[in-house]
Motif scaffolding. Structure first.
Motif, PDB file in Angstrom:
ATOM      1  N   PHE A   1       0.910  -1.488  -0.590  1.00 55.31           N
ATOM      2  CA  PHE A   1      -0.090  -0.136  -0.063  1.00 55.31           C
ATOM      3  C   PHE A   1       0.843   1.074   0.257  1.00 55.31           C
ATOM      4  N   GLY A   2       0.219   2.203  -0.078  1.00 58.52           N
ATOM      5  CA  GLY A   2       0.997   3.774  -0.383  1.00 58.52           C
ATOM      6  C   GLY A   2      -0.048   4.314  -0.291  1.00 58.52           C
ATOM      7  N   ILE A   3       0.260   6.160   0.103  1.00 57.66           N
ATOM      8  CA  ILE A   3      -0.606   7.078  -0.261  1.00 57.66           C
ATOM      9  C   ILE A   3      -0.549   8.078  -0.945  1.00 57.66           C
ATOM     10  N   PHE A   4      -1.192   8.683  -1.614  1.00 57.21           N
ATOM     11  CA  PHE A   4      -1.453  10.268  -2.558  1.00 57.21           C
ATOM     12  C   PHE A   4      -1.532  11.542  -0.974  1.00 57.21           C
ATOM     13  N   GLY A   5      -0.950  12.542  -0.585  1.00 58.99           N
ATOM     14  CA  GLY A   5      -1.554  13.684  -0.207  1.00 58.99           C
ATOM     15  C   GLY A   5      -1.421  14.907  -0.421  1.00 58.99           C
ATOM     16  N   SER A   6      -1.393  15.764   0.169  1.00 60.30           N
ATOM     17  CA  SER A   6      -1.986  17.012  -0.049  1.00 60.30           C
ATOM     18  C   SER A   6      -3.163  17.660  -1.538  1.00 60.30           C
ATOM     19  N   PRO A   7      -4.147  16.450  -0.932  1.00 65.13           N
ATOM     20  CA  PRO A   7      -5.311  16.323  -2.106  1.00 65.13           C
ATOM     21  C   PRO A   7      -5.836  18.236  -2.017  1.00 65.13           C
ATOM     22  N   THR A   8      -6.570  18.631  -2.946  1.00 65.46           N
ATOM     23  CA  THR A   8      -7.824  20.242  -2.962  1.00 65.46           C
ATOM     24  C   THR A   8      -8.554  19.659  -3.251  1.00 65.46           C
ATOM     25  N   GLY A   9      -9.827  20.504  -3.565  1.00 68.05           N
ATOM     26  CA  GLY A   9     -11.013  20.521  -3.679  1.00 68.05           C
ATOM     27  C   GLY A   9     -12.100  21.322  -2.994  1.00 68.05           C
ATOM     28  N   THR A  10     -13.157  20.940  -3.102  1.00 65.47           N
ATOM     29  CA  THR A  10     -14.680  22.041  -2.964  1.00 65.47           C
ATOM     30  C   THR A  10     -15.448  20.584  -2.407  1.00 65.47           C
ATOM     31  N   LEU A  11     -16.012  21.032  -1.402  1.00 70.12           N
ATOM     32  CA  LEU A  11     -17.973  20.348  -0.453  1.00 70.12           C
ATOM     33  C   LEU A  11     -18.120  21.580  -0.683  1.00 70.12           C
ATOM     34  N   MET A  12     -19.544  20.935  -1.628  1.00 72.47           N
ATOM     35  CA  MET A  12     -20.956  22.132  -1.372  1.00 72.47           C
ATOM     36  C   MET A  12     -22.075  21.408  -0.629  1.00 72.47           C
ATOM     37  N   LEU A  13     -22.067  21.845   0.520  1.00 72.22           N
ATOM     38  CA  LEU A  13     -23.276  20.986   1.281  1.00 72.22           C
ATOM     39  C   LEU A  13     -24.008  21.943   1.451  1.00 72.22           C
ATOM     40  N   ASN A  14     -24.901  21.111   1.180  1.00 66.13           N
ATOM     41  CA  ASN A  14     -26.178  21.986   0.938  1.00 66.13           C
ATOM     42  C   ASN A  14     -27.951  20.744   2.434  1.00 66.13           C
ATOM     43  N   LYS A  15     -27.363  22.316   2.937  1.00 65.68           N
ATOM     44  CA  LYS A  15     -27.625  20.767   4.419  1.00 65.68           C
ATOM     45  C   LYS A  15     -29.270  20.959   4.508  1.00 65.68           C
ATOM     46  N   ALA A  16     -30.110  21.668   3.933  1.00 67.90           N
ATOM     47  CA  ALA A  16     -31.401  21.948   3.979  1.00 67.90           C
ATOM     48  C   ALA A  16     -31.914  20.443   2.437  1.00 67.90           C
ATOM     49  N   ASP A  17     -30.790  20.363   1.626  1.00 67.08           N
ATOM     50  CA  ASP A  17     -31.253  18.838   0.438  1.00 67.08           C
ATOM     51  C   ASP A  17     -30.265  18.440   0.636  1.00 67.08           C
ATOM     52  N   PRO A  18     -29.378  17.709   1.418  1.00 68.25           N
ATOM     53  CA  PRO A  18     -27.968  17.007   1.399  1.00 68.25           C
ATOM     54  C   PRO A  18     -27.705  15.893   0.062  1.00 68.25           C
ATOM     55  N   ALA A  19     -28.682  15.483  -0.640  1.00 68.82           N
ATOM     56  CA  ALA A  19     -28.442  15.564  -1.788  1.00 68.82           C
ATOM     57  C   ALA A  19     -28.249  15.949  -2.857  1.00 68.82           C
ATOM     58  N   LYS A  20     -28.432  17.384  -2.589  1.00 69.31           N
ATOM     59  CA  LYS A  20     -27.996  18.250  -3.422  1.00 69.31           C
ATOM     60  C   LYS A  20     -26.471  18.703  -3.624  1.00 69.31           C
ATOM     61  N   SER A  21     -26.054  18.442  -2.549  1.00 70.81           N
ATOM     62  CA  SER A  21     -24.566  18.486  -2.523  1.00 70.81           C
ATOM     63  C   SER A  21     -23.674  18.220  -3.003  1.00 70.81           C
ATOM     64  N   SER A  22     -22.120  18.589  -3.451  1.00 72.57           N
ATOM     65  CA  SER A  22     -21.271  18.034  -4.487  1.00 72.57           C
ATOM     66  C   SER A  22     -20.249  17.871  -3.723  1.00 72.57           C
ATOM     67  N   VAL A  23     -19.147  17.801  -4.330  1.00 76.81           N
ATOM     68  CA  VAL A  23     -17.793  17.481  -4.253  1.00 76.81           C
ATOM     69  C   VAL A  23     -16.839  16.960  -5.132  1.00 76.81           C
ATOM     70  N   THR A  24     -16.160  18.284  -4.893  1.00 71.54           N
ATOM     71  CA  THR A  24     -14.284  17.792  -6.695  1.00 71.54           C
ATOM     72  C   THR A  24     -13.719  17.403  -5.585  1.00 71.54           C
ATOM     73  N   ILE A  25     -12.291  16.525  -5.068  1.00 70.52           N
ATOM     74  CA  ILE A  25     -11.826  16.443  -5.078  1.00 70.52           C
ATOM     75  C   ILE A  25     -10.036  16.334  -6.670  1.00 70.52           C
ATOM     76  N   ASP A  26      -8.716  16.929  -6.220  1.00 67.56           N
ATOM     77  CA  ASP A  26      -8.526  16.603  -7.378  1.00 67.56           C
ATOM     78  C   ASP A  26      -6.600  16.613  -6.420  1.00 67.56           C
ATOM     79  N   ILE A  27      -5.959  14.846  -7.231  1.00 65.62           N
ATOM     80  CA  ILE A  27      -5.283  14.412  -6.310  1.00 65.62           C
ATOM     81  C   ILE A  27      -4.301  14.429  -6.982  1.00 65.62           C
ATOM     82  N   PRO A  28      -3.120  15.103  -6.376  1.00 62.87           N
ATOM     83  CA  PRO A  28      -1.928  14.932  -7.489  1.00 62.87           C
ATOM     84  C   PRO A  28      -0.478  13.451  -7.191  1.00 62.87           C
ATOM     85  N   ILE A  29      -1.680  12.773  -8.067  1.00 62.01           N
ATOM     86  CA  ILE A  29      -0.576  11.503  -7.978  1.00 62.01           C
ATOM     87  C   ILE A  29       0.813  12.065  -8.164  1.00 62.01           C
TER      88      ILE A  29
END
Length: 211
Positions: free
Chosen positions: A68-96
């Motif tokens: 096993f190994g790891i990738f660290g220092s990812p960047t990204g965003t989370l848009m959290l819709n608390k009223a309707d969590p199903a409408k939330s979204s996430v993006t993650i960029d991984i510096p491989i």
């Protein structure tokens, strides 16, 4: 190599765990919360807290043992819709290209065209397409791009913590997620089946509320 993308207590993680600053506990700091108070979580835009976010992978090597190994220092965003969590979204960029393993020789091999080809593809990306929430867990459907190839994946995610970071005073939400992918689907077929096609991914990430 297909157990490779988003992280946890992996042997080689030490250099990525150091915080940029003192970890001395502030005077009178409260103990870490053992339960998550959902009422204190607010909706809005969050950003990955890159210093302590990790994406781990695990593969079986020649049928003898897992590696096993790891990738660290990812960047990204989370848009959290608390009223309707199903409408939330996430993006993650991984510096491989920042891959870490316990073997320098293996790390360099995995960066070549046999596996990650980091010279041509220095990063990978996950973009959610649907979030199915069930209490403090969620199935996050999305597209994962590696080596320029985009395929659908589903992350089995769980809320792992929420509150205010005692050091920077930012509202923070933490998640653990797991999935398994077949690396050959992204063009990484080197060594299959001696090196397993299936790659287990273990993701540990916190998001901080945007100002």
């Amino acid at each position: 190599m297909n157990k490779f993308l988003l992280a946890l207590p992996l042997i080689a993680a030490a250099p990525l765990l150091a915080h940029e600053g003192s970890h001395a506990m502030p005077a009178g700091a409260p103990p870490m919360a053992k339960t998550i108070d959902m009422a204190k979580i607010t909706g809005g835009n969050y950003a990955v807290e890159s210093t302590h976010a990790l994406i781990g992978w695990r593969v079986n090597h020649f049928g003898f043992n897992d590696y096993f190994g790891i990738f660290g220092s990812p960047t990204g965003t989370l848009m959290l819709n608390k009223a309707d969590p199903a409408k939330s979204s996430v993006t993650i960029d991984i510096p491989i290209n920042g891959l870490v393993t316990a073997s320098e020789k293996l790390t360099e091999h995995m960066k070549t065209k046999d596996f990650l080809n980091v010279e041509a593809n220095p990063s990978a990306k996950f973009v959610s397409t649907m979030v199915m929430v069930n209490g403090q867990t969620a199935m996050i459907h999305g597209n994962l791009t590696i080596l320029g190839v985009t395929k659908p994946v589903v992350l089995d995610a769980k809320l792992s913590g929420a509150g205010t970071n005692m050091f920077n005073k930012k509202e923070t939400i933490g998640f653990h997620a797991k999935t398994t992918i077949n690396r050959a689907d992204w063009g990484m077929s080197y060594g299959v089946p001696a090196i397993s096609n299936a790659v287990e991914l273990d993701i540990s990430v916190a998001f901080e509320k945007a100002a």
